[in-house]
Scaffold this motif. Structure first.
Motif, PDB file in Angstrom:
ATOM      1  N   VAL A  45      18.543 -31.294  -8.585  1.00 33.72           N
ATOM      2  CA  VAL A  45      17.923 -29.891  -7.682  1.00 33.72           C
ATOM      3  C   VAL A  45      18.636 -29.801  -6.699  1.00 33.72           C
ATOM      4  CG1 VAL A  45      16.581 -30.727  -5.421  1.00 33.72           C
ATOM      5  CG2 VAL A  45      15.779 -31.774  -7.475  1.00 33.72           C
ATOM      6  N   ARG A  46      20.044 -30.817  -6.671  1.00 33.84           N
ATOM      7  CA  ARG A  46      21.109 -29.556  -5.499  1.00 33.84           C
ATOM      8  C   ARG A  46      22.159 -29.389  -6.019  1.00 33.84           C
ATOM      9  NH1 ARG A  46      26.031 -30.925  -5.803  1.00 33.84           N
ATOM     10  NH2 ARG A  46      26.086 -33.272  -7.562  1.00 33.84           N
ATOM     11  N   GLU A  47      22.269 -29.208  -7.728  1.00 34.40           N
ATOM     12  CA  GLU A  47      22.787 -28.196  -7.940  1.00 34.40           C
ATOM     13  C   GLU A  47      22.357 -27.095  -8.207  1.00 34.40           C
ATOM     14  OE1 GLU A  47      24.159 -28.937 -11.966  1.00 34.40           O
ATOM     15  OE2 GLU A  47      24.478 -31.507 -11.733  1.00 34.40           O
ATOM     16  N   ILE A  48      21.063 -27.013  -8.733  1.00 35.50           N
ATOM     17  CA  ILE A  48      20.287 -25.316  -8.115  1.00 35.50           C
ATOM     18  C   ILE A  48      19.775 -25.096  -7.189  1.00 35.50           C
ATOM     19  CG2 ILE A  48      17.569 -24.484  -8.847  1.00 35.50           C
ATOM     20  CD1 ILE A  48      17.562 -26.817 -11.158  1.00 35.50           C
ATOM     21  N   VAL A  49      20.254 -25.799  -5.847  1.00 31.32           N
ATOM     22  CA  VAL A  49      20.108 -25.553  -4.700  1.00 31.32           C
ATOM     23  C   VAL A  49      21.396 -24.379  -3.937  1.00 31.32           C
ATOM     24  CG1 VAL A  49      20.342 -26.066  -1.982  1.00 31.32           C
ATOM     25  CG2 VAL A  49      18.293 -26.896  -3.693  1.00 31.32           C
ATOM     26  N   ASP A  50      22.376 -25.374  -4.475  1.00 27.70           N
ATOM     27  CA  ASP A  50      23.665 -24.676  -4.521  1.00 27.70           C
ATOM     28  C   ASP A  50      24.308 -23.737  -5.473  1.00 27.70           C
ATOM     29  OD1 ASP A  50      24.435 -26.618  -2.640  1.00 27.70           O
ATOM     30  OD2 ASP A  50      25.278 -28.459  -4.514  1.00 27.70           O
ATOM     31  N   ARG A  51      23.531 -23.851  -6.566  1.00 25.90           N
ATOM     32  CA  ARG A  51      23.626 -22.232  -7.694  1.00 25.90           C
ATOM     33  C   ARG A  51      22.770 -21.055  -7.302  1.00 25.90           C
ATOM     34  NH1 ARG A  51      25.780 -23.330 -12.697  1.00 25.90           N
ATOM     35  NH2 ARG A  51      26.397 -24.868 -12.557  1.00 25.90           N
ATOM     36  N   ILE A  52      22.005 -21.730  -6.452  1.00 26.12           N
ATOM     37  CA  ILE A  52      21.457 -19.783  -5.463  1.00 26.12           C
ATOM     38  C   ILE A  52      21.699 -19.919  -4.250  1.00 26.12           C
ATOM     39  CG2 ILE A  52      19.012 -19.942  -4.005  1.00 26.12           C
ATOM     40  CD1 ILE A  52      17.022 -21.812  -6.115  1.00 26.12           C
ATOM     41  N   GLY A  53      22.380 -20.986  -3.575  1.00 29.13           N
ATOM     42  CA  GLY A  53      23.169 -20.311  -2.392  1.00 29.13           C
ATOM     43  C   GLY A  53      21.535 -19.399  -1.363  1.00 29.13           C
ATOM     44  N   ASP A  54      23.171 -18.281  -1.568  1.00 24.84           N
ATOM     45  CA  ASP A  54      22.225 -18.272   0.220  1.00 24.84           C
ATOM     46  C   ASP A  54      21.544 -16.613  -0.115  1.00 24.84           C
ATOM     47  OD1 ASP A  54      24.313 -19.293   2.273  1.00 24.84           O
ATOM     48  OD2 ASP A  54      25.402 -17.814   2.043  1.00 24.84           O
ATOM     49  N   SER A  55      21.293 -16.735  -1.772  1.00 27.45           N
ATOM     50  CA  SER A  55      20.628 -15.822  -1.904  1.00 27.45           C
ATOM     51  C   SER A  55      18.925 -15.964  -1.601  1.00 27.45           C
ATOM     52  CB  SER A  55      20.580 -15.941  -3.253  1.00 27.45           C
ATOM     53  OG  SER A  55      19.706 -15.066  -4.474  1.00 27.45           O
ATOM     54  N   PRO A  56      17.747 -15.309  -0.908  1.00 23.97           N
ATOM     55  CA  PRO A  56      16.833 -15.431  -1.132  1.00 23.97           C
ATOM     56  C   PRO A  56      15.516 -16.527  -2.298  1.00 23.97           C
ATOM     57  CG  PRO A  56      17.331 -13.634   0.173  1.00 23.97           C
ATOM     58  CD  PRO A  56      18.093 -13.973  -0.949  1.00 23.97           C
ATOM     59  N   LEU A  57      15.000 -17.086  -1.973  1.00 23.15           N
ATOM     60  CA  LEU A  57      13.962 -17.859  -3.517  1.00 23.15           C
ATOM     61  C   LEU A  57      13.245 -17.031  -3.689  1.00 23.15           C
ATOM     62  CD1 LEU A  57      14.060 -19.202  -6.235  1.00 23.15           C
ATOM     63  CD2 LEU A  57      13.139 -21.048  -4.488  1.00 23.15           C
ATOM     64  N   ALA A  58      12.800 -15.804  -4.577  1.00 23.07           N
ATOM     65  CA  ALA A  58      11.755 -14.636  -4.423  1.00 23.07           C
ATOM     66  C   ALA A  58      10.649 -15.337  -5.007  1.00 23.07           C
ATOM     67  CB  ALA A  58      11.946 -14.066  -5.638  1.00 23.07           C
ATOM     68  N   GLY A  59      11.142 -16.747  -5.957  1.00 22.23           N
ATOM     69  CA  GLY A  59       9.970 -17.732  -6.222  1.00 22.23           C
ATOM     70  C   GLY A  59      10.718 -18.486  -7.539  1.00 22.23           C
ATOM     71  N   THR A  60       9.651 -19.400  -7.858  1.00 20.05           N
ATOM     72  CA  THR A  60       9.420 -19.910  -9.191  1.00 20.05           C
ATOM     73  C   THR A  60       8.701 -20.557  -9.812  1.00 20.05           C
ATOM     74  OG1 THR A  60      11.444 -21.544  -7.399  1.00 20.05           O
ATOM     75  CG2 THR A  60      10.331 -23.470  -9.257  1.00 20.05           C
ATOM     76  N   LEU A  61       9.008 -20.588 -11.099  1.00 17.79           N
ATOM     77  CA  LEU A  61       8.530 -20.450 -12.206  1.00 17.79           C
ATOM     78  C   LEU A  61       8.224 -21.743 -13.062  1.00 17.79           C
ATOM     79  CD1 LEU A  61       6.011 -18.946 -13.457  1.00 17.79           C
ATOM     80  CD2 LEU A  61       7.345 -18.545 -15.207  1.00 17.79           C
ATOM     81  N   ALA A  62       7.931 -23.429 -12.491  1.00 18.39           N
ATOM     82  CA  ALA A  62       7.649 -24.607 -13.043  1.00 18.39           C
ATOM     83  C   ALA A  62       7.069 -24.667 -14.129  1.00 18.39           C
ATOM     84  CB  ALA A  62       7.250 -25.266 -12.264  1.00 18.39           C
ATOM     85  N   ILE A  63       7.481 -24.831 -15.962  1.00 21.46           N
ATOM     86  CA  ILE A  63       6.939 -24.903 -16.822  1.00 21.46           C
ATOM     87  C   ILE A  63       7.697 -25.899 -17.927  1.00 21.46           C
ATOM     88  CG2 ILE A  63       7.518 -23.950 -19.139  1.00 21.46           C
ATOM     89  CD1 ILE A  63       8.045 -21.675 -17.633  1.00 21.46           C
ATOM     90  N   GLY A  64       6.718 -27.007 -18.026  1.00 18.46           N
ATOM     91  CA  GLY A  64       6.864 -27.736 -18.967  1.00 18.46           C
ATOM     92  C   GLY A  64       6.092 -29.233 -17.889  1.00 18.46           C
ATOM     93  N   SER A  65       6.340 -30.534 -18.716  1.00 18.61           N
ATOM     94  CA  SER A  65       6.349 -31.486 -18.500  1.00 18.61           C
ATOM     95  C   SER A  65       7.250 -31.721 -17.323  1.00 18.61           C
ATOM     96  CB  SER A  65       6.117 -32.089 -18.901  1.00 18.61           C
ATOM     97  OG  SER A  65       6.059 -34.267 -18.602  1.00 18.61           O
ATOM     98  N   GLY A  66       6.971 -32.699 -16.300  1.00 20.78           N
ATOM     99  CA  GLY A  66       7.791 -32.709 -14.900  1.00 20.78           C
ATOM    100  C   GLY A  66       8.651 -32.057 -14.464  1.00 20.78           C
ATOM    101  N   SER A  67       8.289 -30.830 -14.000  1.00 18.89           N
ATOM    102  CA  SER A  67       9.202 -29.494 -14.275  1.00 18.89           C
ATOM    103  C   SER A  67       8.219 -29.499 -12.675  1.00 18.89           C
ATOM    104  CB  SER A  67       8.781 -28.174 -14.724  1.00 18.89           C
ATOM    105  OG  SER A  67       6.825 -28.255 -14.609  1.00 18.89           O
ATOM    106  N   LEU A  68       6.747 -29.574 -11.830  1.00 26.96           N
ATOM    107  CA  LEU A  68       6.560 -29.631 -10.775  1.00 26.96           C
ATOM    108  C   LEU A  68       7.359 -30.017  -9.372  1.00 26.96           C
ATOM    109  CD1 LEU A  68       4.700 -27.424  -9.878  1.00 26.96           C
ATOM    110  CD2 LEU A  68       2.870 -29.235 -10.281  1.00 26.96           C
ATOM    111  N   VAL A  69       7.428 -31.323  -9.834  1.00 23.09           N
ATOM    112  CA  VAL A  69       8.177 -32.046  -8.326  1.00 23.09           C
ATOM    113  C   VAL A  69       9.244 -31.494  -8.692  1.00 23.09           C
ATOM    114  CG1 VAL A  69       8.855 -34.312  -7.310  1.00 23.09           C
ATOM    115  CG2 VAL A  69       6.832 -34.046  -9.186  1.00 23.09           C
ATOM    116  N   PRO A  70      10.657 -31.327  -8.964  1.00 24.43           N
ATOM    117  CA  PRO A  70      11.331 -30.147  -8.178  1.00 24.43           C
ATOM    118  C   PRO A  70      12.065 -29.259  -8.149  1.00 24.43           C
ATOM    119  CG  PRO A  70      11.591 -31.234 -10.954  1.00 24.43           C
ATOM    120  CD  PRO A  70      10.768 -32.058 -10.474  1.00 24.43           C
TER     121      PRO A  70
END
Length: 349
Positions: free
Chosen positions: A220-245
């Protein structure tokens, strides 16, 4: 026409699959009939009988299921001008959808009735086996990304200008994820995705700018860092265990607070207080709904034919041919239940 049809039947809920004769159904207005040459399998095709009552309680038996087909057009109905007999195509068969619910539109047969706007011509360089991997997973990704009740992103098109926003695809090496990455890139978005390390290069080849190990404790922290200052347009959560993170990441980044989940059974649990407290809106994807709105024709008519022909879109993941003949489909479903990664199982017919 007097074609002899054969199908893989489910005679009743919970019964084993059975190969047998089936009627040839001519196309109605805005329908085509395709002679299947390759059929791919999806988890919904092989669910246990009791789950049919939960997932598709409306399904009428005897049934012909299956969604993914590639082959040749043999007949077109009134009003169809974009497709002709002899055309090589792929198509999303929608016989399991509540509003269709008829055996003639299931993929597991030699002659399949398809809605014409859910069919795309394919280039001569693309085999039927590889083309068959696309339909349901492409439809599922497109539904989650472009329908207004999900992420509502801008549609893909030729030569898209780069957008400042990022799309997160959690589960990038799945069949749905492989399509989501490409759709997002063809709409101009930057893509951050997750996968196992062995699939990092595969995701980058599809267009992901950043790939993170989904099993990392710090994902979670790594992805937040990789997204950085770019606005997040949206998230597709695929597969078991994907929704919480996915909800955690959406709550910690700038931009869109929408998560579209390809695991609907999880959504009912996480759509509630936990997501709302974090200001995140969660929606559950049903991959056939695009047939009834602008997204279906936008993908299968306006985008995919030219994108496949130009090479801007790749038929992914790789097809693994399990065997030939409708009788091999249950074998493919058994292999699918054992788990596959970055590939899709196909039977030739």
């Amino acid at each position: 026409m007097t074609e002899q049809n054969t199908a893989l039947w489910l005679r009743k809920r919970g019964a084993p699959f059975e190969v047998g004769p089936a009627p040839y159904t001519p196309p109605a207005a805005n329908e085509v009939v395709v002679r299947a040459r390759a059929i791919a399998v999806n988890p919904i095709d092989g669910i246990p009988g009791f789950l049919y009552r939960v997932v598709v309680p409306w399904l009428t038996f005897p049934a012909i299921v299956g969604s993914d087909v590639a082959g040749e057009v043999v007949e077109v109905g009134p009003g169809v001008t974009r497709l002709r007999p002899g055309d090589r195509v792929l198509g999303h068969a929608v016989g399991m959808e509540k509003s269709r619910n008829r055996a003639a539109e299931g993929a597991f047969q030699h002659y399949v009735v398809l809605m014409q706007h859910m069919v795309s011509p394919i280039p001569g360089s693309l085999s039927f086996e590889q083309a068959a991997v696309l339909p349901l997973t492409l439809s599922t990704a497109a539904t989650g990304m472009f329908q207004q009740d999900h992420l509502g992103l801008a549609m893909p098109g030729p030569d898209p200008a780069d957008r400042p926003e990022t799309v997160l695809v959690w589960g990038g090496s799945t069949s749905v994820g492989s399509n989501a990455i490409q759709l997002a890139r063809n709409a101009g978005y930057r893509v951050v995705a997750t996968a196992s390390p062995r699939n990092f290069d595969y995701l980058r080849s599809l267009g992901a700018a950043e790939v993170v190990d989904r099993r990392s404790r710090d994902a979670v922290r790594e992805i937040v860092d990789r997204i950085g200052d770019s606005p997040l347009a949206g998230t597709l959560a695929i597969g078991s265990g994907s929704l919480v993170p996915a909800v955690a990441i959406a709550s910690q980044t700038n931009g869109g607070k929408r998560v579209a989940s390809a695991q609907p059974e999880s959504v009912t649990r996480l759509r509630g207080p936990r997501a709302r407290r974090r200001g995140v809106r969660v929606s559950g994807i049903w991959g056939g709904t695009l047939k009834d709105n602008e997204v279906g024709p936008a993908i299968y008519v306006d985008f995919l034919p030219a994108a496949l022909a130009s090479g801007a879109y790749r038929s992914a993941p790789e097809a693994t041919v399990v065997g030939a003949g409708l009788a091999r489909i249950p074998d493919a479903l058994r292999q699918l239940r054992d788990g596959v990664s970055a590939r899709k199982l196909v039977v030739t017919v």
